[in-house]
Design an enzyme around this catalytic site. Structure first.
Site, mmCIF file in Angstrom:
data_model
loop_
_atom_site.group_PDB
_atom_site.id
_atom_site.type_symbol
_atom_site.label_atom_id
_atom_site.label_comp_id
_atom_site.label_asym_id
_atom_site.label_seq_id
_atom_site.Cartn_x
_atom_site.Cartn_y
_atom_site.Cartn_z
ATOM 1 N N ARG A 1 0.828 -1.208 0.000
ATOM 2 C CA ARG A 1 0.000 0.000 0.000
ATOM 3 C C ARG A 1 0.864 1.261 0.000
ATOM 4 O O ARG A 1 0.435 2.314 -0.422
ATOM 5 C CB ARG A 1 -0.879 0.022 1.270
ATOM 6 N N ARG B 1 9.578 5.511 -3.568
ATOM 7 C CA ARG B 1 9.900 6.398 -4.687
ATOM 8 C C ARG B 1 11.366 6.763 -4.703
ATOM 9 O O ARG B 1 11.939 7.022 -3.644
ATOM 10 C CB ARG B 1 9.157 7.723 -4.535
ATOM 11 N N ASP C 1 -10.148 1.434 1.130
ATOM 12 C CA ASP C 1 -9.969 2.881 1.239
ATOM 13 C C ASP C 1 -11.307 3.540 0.905
ATOM 14 O O ASP C 1 -12.166 2.925 0.278
ATOM 15 C CB ASP C 1 -8.910 3.357 0.244
ATOM 16 N N ARG D 1 0.562 6.211 16.263
ATOM 17 C CA ARG D 1 0.798 7.531 15.696
ATOM 18 C C ARG D 1 0.018 8.591 16.473
ATOM 19 O O ARG D 1 -0.889 8.268 17.235
ATOM 20 C CB ARG D 1 0.440 7.582 14.213
ATOM 21 N N ARG E 1 -8.770 -5.752 13.739
ATOM 22 C CA ARG E 1 -7.958 -4.922 14.608
ATOM 23 C C ARG E 1 -8.807 -3.734 14.990
ATOM 24 O O ARG E 1 -9.548 -3.175 14.169
ATOM 25 C CB ARG E 1 -6.694 -4.431 13.887
ATOM 26 N N GLU F 1 -3.143 7.180 18.820
ATOM 27 C CA GLU F 1 -3.834 5.958 18.371
ATOM 28 C C GLU F 1 -3.141 4.727 18.944
ATOM 29 O O GLU F 1 -1.932 4.562 18.794
ATOM 30 C CB GLU F 1 -3.803 5.857 16.845
ATOM 31 N N TYR G 1 -10.381 -4.526 3.507
ATOM 32 C CA TYR G 1 -9.546 -3.379 3.894
ATOM 33 C C TYR G 1 -9.708 -2.308 2.798
ATOM 34 O O TYR G 1 -8.852 -2.129 1.959
ATOM 35 C CB TYR G 1 -8.103 -3.873 3.990
HETATM 36 N N1 UDP Z 1 3.676 1.044 7.748
HETATM 37 C C1 UDP Z 1 4.872 1.005 8.408
HETATM 38 N N2 UDP Z 1 5.400 2.164 8.914
HETATM 39 C C2 UDP Z 1 4.770 3.353 8.783
HETATM 40 C C3 UDP Z 1 3.545 3.398 8.103
HETATM 41 C C4 UDP Z 1 3.007 2.221 7.598
HETATM 42 O O1 UDP Z 1 5.475 -0.040 8.567
HETATM 43 O O2 UDP Z 1 5.295 4.366 9.286
HETATM 44 C C5 UDP Z 1 3.128 -0.226 7.235
HETATM 45 C C6 UDP Z 1 2.233 -0.931 8.247
HETATM 46 O O3 UDP Z 1 2.431 -2.321 8.088
HETATM 47 C C7 UDP Z 1 0.848 -0.570 7.781
HETATM 48 C C8 UDP Z 1 1.021 -0.519 6.274
HETATM 49 O O4 UDP Z 1 2.337 0.005 6.077
HETATM 50 O O5 UDP Z 1 -0.098 -1.524 8.168
HETATM 51 C C9 UDP Z 1 0.006 0.309 5.541
HETATM 52 O O6 UDP Z 1 0.033 1.617 6.051
HETATM 53 P P1 UDP Z 1 -1.118 2.625 5.789
HETATM 54 O O7 UDP Z 1 -0.641 3.957 6.189
HETATM 55 O O8 UDP Z 1 -1.615 2.426 4.402
HETATM 56 O O9 UDP Z 1 -2.204 2.139 6.821
HETATM 57 P P2 UDP Z 1 -3.601 2.832 7.200
HETATM 58 O O10 UDP Z 1 -3.569 4.232 6.670
HETATM 59 O O11 UDP Z 1 -4.642 1.975 6.547
HETATM 60 O O12 UDP Z 1 -3.612 2.770 8.680
#
Ligand code: UDP
Length: 377
Positions: free
Chosen positions: A170, A174, A354, A278, A247, A304, A352
């Protein structure tokens, strides 16, 4: 008597209801919560739109979806650029040249690629079988150790080698200096908040809040020809095959007496020790809250905490492992036999999703169900 009873006033339900009404159908929307908008609900605290159920940044590549949401809200130009905090070291997300430069001092894309390739080879990864291997293949061992391992473990409550590789895909990787988290063509936050957007979608539609469909099914079923159910699919079937795993996330929201707590909307705490995943500082999703001499003196932050779902908690993320996929398949087979009920959305399809994908799925379903082309869009 209604044509459709929509269970759940989140995005899926609101899109369906809006389209059905536009097709001349009589629609009733109910929700067990005391408010509309499901998990995209935003509430006003001291003039700040607070994302009560977690940060939602709208992004999509689908022009059809973008045009659709813009009928109900004007969007600002927010670009998601979260920051990772690893024991006080700050890194740019998603993984890009700024991250590689901070991690290794490399300056050019070639140098960054060489570093990643060196670490991938040292770890002996060819075909990644799980999230850990996928992550190391994409960004190398150092970034995996500092920015992925701890965060993912906290978010999913499982080690990275027990999680599917697609979760990490996801995130963009880059080799340019670009901190935009999403690759999407269109991105922004509805000005005035998501609640106002959903309220516009539900304009002129009957809505009943604080109503739990599952505890009063007979009565609700008798009110409409068909039901669009967006709640948890296992709960609909009284968990007869067992409970699907989710979760959950707990939010600790605080109003602080300072104008600027962390200088960014999202800071991810990527170490394993910090108990929260976060911190969101909601005012930075909006513009005009930081104008010189005119800044809001207060700020609202949410920490969170991720946890395994148990009855009574809010289900957030479906757990995408083989066991739960097999269980969902059983419920899906049961759902397909329910002639009067359509299942949709993150909980109804155990997906899951978006936000844009939910809207697209709802629009697709409307097309089938309502002969969409005949509708006023
Ligand atoms: N992830 C990570 N470190 C970060 C942000 C994301 O390892 O700082 C990984 C983590 O496994 C997460 C996945 O990337 O479940 C997808 O992140 P995303 O931000 O897409 O999750 P969401 O926004 O759905 O919480």
């Amino acid at each position: 008597m209604y044509d459709y009873l929509v269970v759940g006033a989140g995005l899926y339900g609101a899109v369906f209801a809006q389209q059905a009404k536009a097709c001349g159908k009589r629609v009733l929307v109910i929700d067990k919560r005391p408010h509309i908008a499901g998990n995209v609900y935003t509430e006003d605290i001291e003039g700040i739109k607070v994302h009560r159920y977690g940060a939602h940044i709208f992004h999509t590549n689908e022009k059809r979806v973008w045009d659709y949401v813009n009928k109900f809200a004007a969007f600002n130009r927010f670009t998601n650029s979260p920051v990772a905090n690893y024991h006080g070291e700050i890194y740019s997300l998603p993984f890009n040249m700024y991250t590689f430069n901070r991690m290794w001092g490399v300056v050019t894309p070639e140098e960054a690629k060489a570093k990643i390739e060196e670490q991938r080879c040292a770890a002996g990864i060819e075909e990644p079988k799980n999230l850990e291997e996928q992550a190391i293949r994409l960004v190398g061992t150092d970034i995996y150790e500092k920015l992925i391992k701890g965060y993912t473990m906290k978010q999913w409550g499982r080690p990275c080698n027990e999680l599917p590789a697609f979760i990490i895909k996801r995130l963009p990787v880059r080799f340019t200096y670009d901190n935009n988290y999403f690759n999407a063509l269109y991105q922004g936050i509805p000005i005035g908040g998501y609640t106002a957007m959903v309220s516009n979608m539900l304009d002129g539609i009957d809505v009943m809040l604080g109503e739990d469909y599952l505890t009063d099914r007979e009565r609700f079923n008798s009110m409409a020809e068909k039901v669009v159910y967006t709640g948890a699919i296992d709960a609909y079937f009284d968990f007869c095959e067992g409970a699907l795993a989710y979760r959950s996330v707990r939010f600790e929201t605080e109003l602080l007496d300072m104008p600027n707590f962390q200088g960014n909307a999202a800071v991810n705490y990527t170490d394993a020790k910090t108990p929260w995943t976060r911190i969101i500082e909601h005012k930075w999703f909006e513009f005009g809250k930081d104008t010189d001499g005119n800044e809001l003196p207060k700020t609202v932050i949410s920490r969170e905490y991720s946890s395994e779902w148990k009855p009574g908690d809010e289900p957030y993320y479906p757990v995408n492992d083989d066991e739960n996929a097999a269980l969902y398949a059983k419920y899906k087979a049961l759902a397909d036999k329910e002639e009067k009920v359509l299942f949709g959305g993150r909980l109804g399809e155990y997906k899951y999703y978006d936000m844009d994908a939910v809207i697209l799925a709802a629009l697709d379903m409307c097309e089938k169900e309502l002969n969409f082309t005949a509708c006023v869009k």
